[in-house]
Scaffold this motif. Sequence first.
Motif, PDB file in Angstrom:
ATOM      1  N   SER A  63       1.846 -41.168  24.999  1.00  0.00           N
ATOM      2  CA  SER A  63       1.247 -42.364  25.576  1.00  0.00           C
ATOM      3  C   SER A  63       1.452 -42.317  27.079  1.00  0.00           C
ATOM      4  O   SER A  63       2.306 -41.577  27.584  1.00  0.00           O
ATOM      5  CB  SER A  63       1.858 -43.641  24.999  1.00  0.00           C
ATOM      6  N   ILE A  64       0.696 -43.119  27.809  1.00  0.00           N
ATOM      7  CA  ILE A  64       0.820 -43.141  29.263  1.00  0.00           C
ATOM      8  C   ILE A  64       2.186 -43.680  29.685  1.00  0.00           C
ATOM      9  O   ILE A  64       2.690 -43.347  30.767  1.00  0.00           O
ATOM     10  CB  ILE A  64      -0.318 -43.981  29.887  1.00  0.00           C
ATOM     11  N   ASP A  65       2.814 -44.485  28.845  1.00  0.00           N
ATOM     12  CA  ASP A  65       4.111 -45.064  29.187  1.00  0.00           C
ATOM     13  C   ASP A  65       5.254 -44.073  29.018  1.00  0.00           C
ATOM     14  O   ASP A  65       6.380 -44.345  29.433  1.00  0.00           O
ATOM     15  CB  ASP A  65       4.391 -46.302  28.316  1.00  0.00           C
ATOM     16  N   ARG A  66       4.959 -42.923  28.391  1.00  0.00           N
ATOM     17  CA  ARG A  66       6.023 -41.949  28.131  1.00  0.00           C
ATOM     18  C   ARG A  66       5.767 -40.606  28.811  1.00  0.00           C
ATOM     19  O   ARG A  66       6.252 -39.567  28.358  1.00  0.00           O
ATOM     20  CB  ARG A  66       6.188 -41.754  26.623  1.00  0.00           C
ATOM     21  N   VAL A  67       5.025 -40.622  29.899  1.00  0.00           N
ATOM     22  CA  VAL A  67       4.791 -39.397  30.650  1.00  0.00           C
ATOM     23  C   VAL A  67       5.133 -39.632  32.113  1.00  0.00           C
ATOM     24  O   VAL A  67       4.947 -40.736  32.637  1.00  0.00           O
ATOM     25  CB  VAL A  67       3.318 -38.934  30.505  1.00  0.00           C
ATOM     26  N   THR A  68       5.675 -38.603  32.764  1.00  0.00           N
ATOM     27  CA  THR A  68       6.055 -38.694  34.170  1.00  0.00           C
ATOM     28  C   THR A  68       5.249 -37.694  34.988  1.00  0.00           C
ATOM     29  O   THR A  68       4.596 -36.792  34.430  1.00  0.00           O
ATOM     30  CB  THR A  68       7.552 -38.394  34.357  1.00  0.00           C
ATOM     31  N   GLU A  69       5.301 -37.849  36.304  1.00  0.00           N
ATOM     32  CA  GLU A  69       4.628 -36.875  37.170  1.00  0.00           C
ATOM     33  C   GLU A  69       5.234 -35.492  36.989  1.00  0.00           C
ATOM     34  O   GLU A  69       4.541 -34.475  37.104  1.00  0.00           O
ATOM     35  CB  GLU A  69       4.722 -37.333  38.623  1.00  0.00           C
ATOM     36  N   GLY A  70       6.543 -35.442  36.701  1.00  0.00           N
ATOM     37  CA  GLY A  70       7.183 -34.158  36.434  1.00  0.00           C
ATOM     38  C   GLY A  70       6.633 -33.489  35.197  1.00  0.00           C
ATOM     39  O   GLY A  70       6.460 -32.259  35.166  1.00  0.00           O
ATOM     40  N   ASP A  98      -5.461 -40.748  35.284  1.00  0.00           N
ATOM     41  CA  ASP A  98      -6.307 -40.127  36.306  1.00  0.00           C
ATOM     42  C   ASP A  98      -5.574 -40.040  37.642  1.00  0.00           C
ATOM     43  O   ASP A  98      -5.571 -38.990  38.303  1.00  0.00           O
ATOM     44  CB  ASP A  98      -7.601 -40.918  36.461  1.00  0.00           C
ATOM     45  N   VAL A  99      -4.922 -41.133  38.044  1.00  0.00           N
ATOM     46  CA  VAL A  99      -4.196 -41.152  39.321  1.00  0.00           C
ATOM     47  C   VAL A  99      -3.026 -40.166  39.292  1.00  0.00           C
ATOM     48  O   VAL A  99      -2.794 -39.424  40.251  1.00  0.00           O
ATOM     49  CB  VAL A  99      -3.693 -42.573  39.630  1.00  0.00           C
ATOM     50  N   MET A 100      -2.292 -40.134  38.187  1.00  0.00           N
ATOM     51  CA  MET A 100      -1.160 -39.219  38.070  1.00  0.00           C
ATOM     52  C   MET A 100      -1.612 -37.765  38.116  1.00  0.00           C
ATOM     53  O   MET A 100      -0.963 -36.911  38.729  1.00  0.00           O
ATOM     54  CB  MET A 100      -0.391 -39.499  36.784  1.00  0.00           C
ATOM     55  N   LEU A 101      -2.744 -37.469  37.495  1.00  0.00           N
ATOM     56  CA  LEU A 101      -3.277 -36.106  37.526  1.00  0.00           C
ATOM     57  C   LEU A 101      -3.741 -35.730  38.929  1.00  0.00           C
ATOM     58  O   LEU A 101      -3.605 -34.575  39.360  1.00  0.00           O
ATOM     59  CB  LEU A 101      -4.423 -35.961  36.532  1.00  0.00           C
ATOM     60  N   ARG A 102      -4.292 -36.705  39.637  1.00  0.00           N
ATOM     61  CA  ARG A 102      -4.733 -36.447  41.007  1.00  0.00           C
ATOM     62  C   ARG A 102      -3.551 -36.025  41.878  1.00  0.00           C
ATOM     63  O   ARG A 102      -3.645 -35.083  42.673  1.00  0.00           O
ATOM     64  CB  ARG A 102      -5.388 -37.709  41.571  1.00  0.00           C
ATOM     65  N   VAL A 103      -2.430 -36.707  41.711  1.00  0.00           N
ATOM     66  CA  VAL A 103      -1.224 -36.373  42.469  1.00  0.00           C
ATOM     67  C   VAL A 103      -0.711 -34.992  42.062  1.00  0.00           C
ATOM     68  O   VAL A 103      -0.345 -34.174  42.917  1.00  0.00           O
ATOM     69  CB  VAL A 103      -0.128 -37.432  42.250  1.00  0.00           C
ATOM     70  N   ALA A 104      -0.701 -34.721  40.760  1.00  0.00           N
ATOM     71  CA  ALA A 104      -0.207 -33.437  40.264  1.00  0.00           C
ATOM     72  C   ALA A 104      -1.080 -32.279  40.748  1.00  0.00           C
ATOM     73  O   ALA A 104      -0.573 -31.213  41.118  1.00  0.00           O
ATOM     74  CB  ALA A 104      -0.146 -33.457  38.741  1.00  0.00           C
ATOM     75  N   GLU A 105      -2.386 -32.474  40.750  1.00  0.00           N
ATOM     76  CA  GLU A 105      -3.295 -31.433  41.230  1.00  0.00           C
ATOM     77  C   GLU A 105      -3.075 -31.152  42.709  1.00  0.00           C
ATOM     78  O   GLU A 105      -3.063 -29.993  43.145  1.00  0.00           O
ATOM     79  CB  GLU A 105      -4.749 -31.849  40.979  1.00  0.00           C
ATOM     80  N   ALA A 106      -2.901 -32.211  43.495  1.00  0.00           N
ATOM     81  CA  ALA A 106      -2.676 -32.035  44.930  1.00  0.00           C
ATOM     82  C   ALA A 106      -1.372 -31.282  45.180  1.00  0.00           C
ATOM     83  O   ALA A 106      -1.316 -30.390  46.039  1.00  0.00           O
ATOM     84  CB  ALA A 106      -2.642 -33.393  45.621  1.00  0.00           C
ATOM     85  N   SER A 107      -0.348 -31.604  44.407  1.00  0.00           N
ATOM     86  CA  SER A 107       0.947 -30.942  44.571  1.00  0.00           C
ATOM     87  C   SER A 107       0.876 -29.475  44.175  1.00  0.00           C
ATOM     88  O   SER A 107       1.551 -28.627  44.767  1.00  0.00           O
ATOM     89  CB  SER A 107       2.013 -31.656  43.738  1.00  0.00           C
TER      90      SER A 107
END
Length: 234
Positions: A63-70, A98-107
């Motif tokens: 779920s979205i509540d159980r995933v981190t950017e890491g 979507d926002v979390m993936l955007r950050v991960a892709e940029a990193s």
Amino acid sequence: MSVNRFKTKKPLLSLRPGALLPTSVGFGAFGGIVVDFGSNNAALTALVTATRGACRVFARIASIDRVTEGDLAQLLDRHIDGVMLGECRGRVDVQRLDVMLRVAEASAGIRRQHIAILAEYGTTPESVLSPHSLDECSLRLEGLVFDGNALATALGCASPNTRLDVTQPASIVAGRAAAILRAREASLDCYETLPQAALTENAVRIAMAASRANGFSSVVCHMPQQAAWLDADD
């Protein structure tokens, strides 16, 4: 992408924890293979290597509540093609991912919007009752997945039945309708997970026919052999 039962997509394959990689059926038989993130990470890495572009690999998050950017950074390091969002409650959950993936892709220095999203929908009461459209909530969102088995577990009702002459639980009917209507509204593909009882060729074909009649793009298989039966049927 239009939800149209006459334009059937290749089935997805959901690999359960501990399941072996497909050997009897070519990877090209699947539109994508889904592996639970966190329970089978070694298999996820091996699958990406084995498929070599023959089909796409999705990592399912609970779920979205159980995933981190890491967590997402780890997934991108494994070169996956997409994420399946479990227990999606609606538009906000998709946008958060979507926002979390955007950050991960940029990193990670990879192309923006590279990672696709599939979302389980109609598997929680919140999604079934949500009044909010999924239209244009994310350019990554490619399709919805309805899992009647998961909804039955969440509600404590009977699981979907493969027999067409048996009345399905009302909550399963409502969840199925919510998923297909939301998909149609947003021009998304929509997949239905095969019932747990669909373990024979005849049962799988009946379930697939019922899914197509309800407007689903295709089904989600639990075993490679189920896709082989459907391929033979086509």
